[in-house]
Design a protein around this motif. Sequence first.
Motif, PDB file in Angstrom:
ATOM      1  N   ASP B 114       0.821  -1.211   0.000  1.00 45.80           N
ATOM      2  CA  ASP B 114       0.000   0.000   0.000  1.00 45.80           C
ATOM      3  C   ASP B 114       0.859   1.268   0.000  1.00 45.80           C
ATOM      4  O   ASP B 114       0.470   2.288   0.564  1.00 45.80           O
ATOM      5  N   ALA B 115       2.031   1.183  -0.627  1.00 35.88           N
ATOM      6  CA  ALA B 115       2.850   2.376  -0.804  1.00 35.88           C
ATOM      7  C   ALA B 115       2.154   3.317  -1.788  1.00 35.88           C
ATOM      8  O   ALA B 115       1.345   2.870  -2.606  1.00 35.88           O
ATOM      9  N   PRO B 116       2.432   4.631  -1.723  1.00 37.26           N
ATOM     10  CA  PRO B 116       1.730   5.573  -2.613  1.00 37.26           C
ATOM     11  C   PRO B 116       1.897   5.251  -4.087  1.00 37.26           C
ATOM     12  O   PRO B 116       0.972   5.474  -4.873  1.00 37.26           O
ATOM     13  N   ILE B 117       3.047   4.684  -4.465  1.00 37.66           N
ATOM     14  CA  ILE B 117       3.256   4.417  -5.892  1.00 37.66           C
ATOM     15  C   ILE B 117       2.320   3.326  -6.389  1.00 37.66           C
ATOM     16  O   ILE B 117       1.982   3.268  -7.571  1.00 37.66           O
ATOM     17  N   HIS B 118       1.845   2.476  -5.487  1.00 36.94           N
ATOM     18  CA  HIS B 118       0.947   1.410  -5.903  1.00 36.94           C
ATOM     19  C   HIS B 118      -0.521   1.808  -5.785  1.00 36.94           C
ATOM     20  O   HIS B 118      -1.388   1.045  -6.180  1.00 36.94           O
ATOM     21  N   GLU B 119      -0.806   2.975  -5.197  1.00 33.98           N
ATOM     22  CA  GLU B 119      -2.196   3.346  -4.993  1.00 33.98           C
ATOM     23  C   GLU B 119      -2.644   4.495  -5.870  1.00 33.98           C
ATOM     24  O   GLU B 119      -3.829   4.795  -5.931  1.00 33.98           O
ATOM     25  N   HIS B 120      -1.713   5.146  -6.557  1.00 32.05           N
ATOM     26  CA  HIS B 120      -2.070   6.356  -7.289  1.00 32.05           C
ATOM     27  C   HIS B 120      -2.821   6.027  -8.574  1.00 32.05           C
ATOM     28  O   HIS B 120      -4.007   6.309  -8.701  1.00 32.05           O
ATOM     29  N   THR B 121      -2.143   5.414  -9.547  1.00 32.88           N
ATOM     30  CA  THR B 121      -2.796   5.109 -10.820  1.00 32.88           C
ATOM     31  C   THR B 121      -2.905   3.622 -11.090  1.00 32.88           C
ATOM     32  O   THR B 121      -3.610   3.226 -12.017  1.00 32.88           O
ATOM     33  N   THR B 122      -2.214   2.799 -10.333  1.00 33.34           N
ATOM     34  CA  THR B 122      -2.202   1.369 -10.629  1.00 33.34           C
ATOM     35  C   THR B 122      -3.597   0.736 -10.575  1.00 33.34           C
ATOM     36  O   THR B 122      -3.942  -0.027 -11.494  1.00 33.34           O
ATOM     37  N   PRO B 123      -4.453   1.029  -9.569  1.00 35.18           N
ATOM     38  CA  PRO B 123      -5.795   0.420  -9.587  1.00 35.18           C
ATOM     39  C   PRO B 123      -6.597   0.812 -10.812  1.00 35.18           C
ATOM     40  O   PRO B 123      -7.316  -0.011 -11.380  1.00 35.18           O
ATOM     41  N   HIS B 124      -6.427   2.084 -11.240  1.00 37.90           N
ATOM     42  CA  HIS B 124      -7.137   2.532 -12.437  1.00 37.90           C
ATOM     43  C   HIS B 124      -6.708   1.732 -13.657  1.00 37.90           C
ATOM     44  O   HIS B 124      -7.543   1.293 -14.457  1.00 37.90           O
ATOM     45  N   TYR B 125      -5.388   1.529 -13.806  1.00 39.23           N
ATOM     46  CA  TYR B 125      -4.887   0.750 -14.933  1.00 39.23           C
ATOM     47  C   TYR B 125      -5.455  -0.657 -14.911  1.00 39.23           C
ATOM     48  O   TYR B 125      -5.913  -1.176 -15.935  1.00 39.23           O
ATOM     49  N   LEU B 126      -5.439  -1.262 -13.730  1.00 34.43           N
ATOM     50  CA  LEU B 126      -5.899  -2.652 -13.640  1.00 34.43           C
ATOM     51  C   LEU B 126      -7.380  -2.755 -14.006  1.00 34.43           C
ATOM     52  O   LEU B 126      -7.777  -3.605 -14.814  1.00 34.43           O
ATOM     53  N   ASP B 127      -8.194  -1.830 -13.463  1.00 27.86           N
ATOM     54  CA  ASP B 127      -9.631  -1.892 -13.752  1.00 27.86           C
ATOM     55  C   ASP B 127      -9.916  -1.595 -15.214  1.00 27.86           C
ATOM     56  O   ASP B 127     -10.659  -2.316 -15.880  1.00 27.86           O
ATOM     57  N   ALA B 128      -9.306  -0.515 -15.726  1.00 24.98           N
ATOM     58  CA  ALA B 128      -9.605  -0.097 -17.091  1.00 24.98           C
ATOM     59  C   ALA B 128      -9.144  -1.147 -18.094  1.00 24.98           C
ATOM     60  O   ALA B 128      -9.832  -1.416 -19.075  1.00 24.98           O
ATOM     61  N   ALA B 129      -7.983  -1.744 -17.839  1.00 21.49           N
ATOM     62  CA  ALA B 129      -7.496  -2.748 -18.777  1.00 21.49           C
ATOM     63  C   ALA B 129      -8.421  -3.957 -18.785  1.00 21.49           C
ATOM     64  O   ALA B 129      -8.627  -4.588 -19.823  1.00 21.49           O
ATOM     65  N   ARG B 130      -9.005  -4.262 -17.630  1.00 18.92           N
ATOM     66  CA  ARG B 130      -9.904  -5.416 -17.592  1.00 18.92           C
ATOM     67  C   ARG B 130     -11.244  -5.067 -18.245  1.00 18.92           C
ATOM     68  O   ARG B 130     -11.829  -5.872 -18.960  1.00 18.92           O
ATOM     69  N   GLU B 131     -11.721  -3.833 -18.019  1.00 18.53           N
ATOM     70  CA  GLU B 131     -13.019  -3.458 -18.565  1.00 18.53           C
ATOM     71  C   GLU B 131     -12.983  -3.293 -20.076  1.00 18.53           C
ATOM     72  O   GLU B 131     -13.798  -3.848 -20.804  1.00 18.53           O
ATOM     73  N   LYS B 132     -12.022  -2.502 -20.552  1.00 22.63           N
ATOM     74  CA  LYS B 132     -12.018  -2.159 -21.968  1.00 22.63           C
ATOM     75  C   LYS B 132     -11.460  -3.264 -22.837  1.00 22.63           C
ATOM     76  O   LYS B 132     -11.558  -3.189 -24.064  1.00 22.63           O
ATOM     77  N   GLN B 133     -10.843  -4.277 -22.239  1.00 18.78           N
ATOM     78  CA  GLN B 133     -10.293  -5.411 -23.001  1.00 18.78           C
ATOM     79  C   GLN B 133      -9.325  -4.936 -24.085  1.00 18.78           C
ATOM     80  O   GLN B 133      -9.449  -5.280 -25.256  1.00 18.78           O
ATOM     81  N   ILE B 134      -8.408  -4.050 -23.709  1.00  9.64           N
ATOM     82  CA  ILE B 134      -7.454  -3.530 -24.693  1.00  9.64           C
ATOM     83  C   ILE B 134      -6.552  -4.657 -25.175  1.00  9.64           C
ATOM     84  O   ILE B 134      -6.365  -4.877 -26.366  1.00  9.64           O
ATOM     85  N   ALA B 135      -5.984  -5.356 -24.225  1.00  7.60           N
ATOM     86  CA  ALA B 135      -5.155  -6.510 -24.561  1.00  7.60           C
ATOM     87  C   ALA B 135      -5.499  -7.606 -23.563  1.00  7.60           C
ATOM     88  O   ALA B 135      -6.028  -7.342 -22.484  1.00  7.60           O
ATOM     89  N   ALA B 136      -5.195  -8.832 -23.937  1.00 10.80           N
ATOM     90  CA  ALA B 136      -5.565  -9.961 -23.078  1.00 10.80           C
ATOM     91  C   ALA B 136      -4.800  -9.911 -21.760  1.00 10.80           C
ATOM     92  O   ALA B 136      -5.336 -10.235 -20.711  1.00 10.80           O
ATOM     93  N   ASN B 137      -3.554  -9.462 -21.830  1.00  8.88           N
ATOM     94  CA  ASN B 137      -2.705  -9.429 -20.647  1.00  8.88           C
ATOM     95  C   ASN B 137      -2.651  -8.005 -20.103  1.00  8.88           C
ATOM     96  O   ASN B 137      -2.515  -7.048 -20.871  1.00  8.88           O
ATOM     97  N   VAL B 138      -2.772  -7.852 -18.795  1.00 17.54           N
ATOM     98  CA  VAL B 138      -2.764  -6.509 -18.205  1.00 17.54           C
ATOM     99  C   VAL B 138      -1.392  -5.859 -18.376  1.00 17.54           C
ATOM    100  O   VAL B 138      -1.279  -4.661 -18.649  1.00 17.54           O
ATOM    101  N   VAL B 139      -0.346  -6.652 -18.240  1.00 16.15           N
ATOM    102  CA  VAL B 139       1.005  -6.104 -18.395  1.00 16.15           C
ATOM    103  C   VAL B 139       1.194  -5.579 -19.811  1.00 16.15           C
ATOM    104  O   VAL B 139       1.744  -4.495 -20.028  1.00 16.15           O
ATOM    105  N   THR B 140       0.700  -6.334 -20.787  1.00 21.92           N
ATOM    106  CA  THR B 140       0.799  -5.882 -22.176  1.00 21.92           C
ATOM    107  C   THR B 140       0.010  -4.602 -22.378  1.00 21.92           C
ATOM    108  O   THR B 140       0.451  -3.686 -23.083  1.00 21.92           O
ATOM    109  N   ALA B 141      -1.175  -4.512 -21.760  1.00 18.22           N
ATOM    110  CA  ALA B 141      -1.991  -3.311 -21.901  1.00 18.22           C
ATOM    111  C   ALA B 141      -1.266  -2.096 -21.327  1.00 18.22           C
ATOM    112  O   ALA B 141      -1.245  -1.024 -21.942  1.00 18.22           O
ATOM    113  N   VAL B 142      -0.642  -2.268 -20.155  1.00 15.61           N
ATOM    114  CA  VAL B 142       0.056  -1.135 -19.542  1.00 15.61           C
ATOM    115  C   VAL B 142       1.247  -0.732 -20.389  1.00 15.61           C
ATOM    116  O   VAL B 142       1.481   0.444 -20.673  1.00 15.61           O
ATOM    117  N   LEU B 143       2.018  -1.718 -20.857  1.00 14.27           N
ATOM    118  CA  LEU B 143       3.243  -1.399 -21.598  1.00 14.27           C
ATOM    119  C   LEU B 143       2.939  -0.852 -22.984  1.00 14.27           C
ATOM    120  O   LEU B 143       3.565   0.100 -23.433  1.00 14.27           O
TER     121      LEU B 143
END
Lengths: 93, 186
Positions: B114-143
């Motif tokens: 629960d460090a600040p670097i993990h709470e700022h934008t990371t949850p948004h990335y995880l949720d959005a990548a799962r919702e919008k189905q940009i890429a099958a893998n979340v890591v691929t979507a972020v990168l």
Amino acid sequence: MLLAAVLAILIAMALAVARAVKGPTTFDRMLAGNTVGTLAILFLAALGFLNGRPEWLDIGLVYALLNVISTLAVLKFFRHGDLALGPDDDGAS
Amino acid sequence: MEIYINAVLLTLLAVTSCAIIRQRSLFGVVMLAGTYSFLMASVFVVLDAVDVAMTEAAVGAGVSTVIFLIALHLTKSREYPKPRSAVVPLFITLITGFALIWGTSTLPPFGVADAPIHEHTTPHYLDAAREKQIAANVVTAVLADYRSFDTLGETLVVFTAGIGIMMLLRVRRRRGPAGGNEGEPS
């Protein structure tokens, strides 16, 4: 067992650093630096197995390739005194 | 166990740094700097940052060694010590070092989730990548989507490094037949 290997690698690293610090000639230091690089690869592999992450072995392979490149560059520099030796300069050296 | 390994590696780093300071032959300094980079990479490995360790090994031991050698080719490879007082540089270094150590006291503990670097934008990335189905893998979507310019730059760096290595190896291969027999057409 793996912990003993890690400790042995650390001791070997200390010896190589001692040679790099003492080494009277530049070639001693170059060899010591190369040895430290090789030991870093072994350290990575042993620590990967110790922490239960054997996939670090692949990263160790990439390390080995990098080590070759930098040693190659240094040796080429010592041979030619230049790194940017083009095909036209071959006869001159 | 990790802390003991780190203590040994950091002691070796300190020894290497002192040797770099005392060394007057600049070739020796370049070699010692390569040693330093590999030790630093080992520290990063112990800290579970293998990717950073690989970058340190590639840039510190590989590229900067080559750049230092080119600089030495253009200048003289021996350092002339100047009879100059080192009080002011020592003072600045001590102040910077103490400021950095003081700054680490307010950092979150190492490895907490629960460090600040993990709470700022990371949850948004995880949720959005799962919702919008940009890429099958979340890591691929972020990168590839959220950090695409960053990834493009990294790919450019890898491409440039590949070109450099190819040139380093190519000249050496051409030397073989050219040096052996000069006039042969093949």
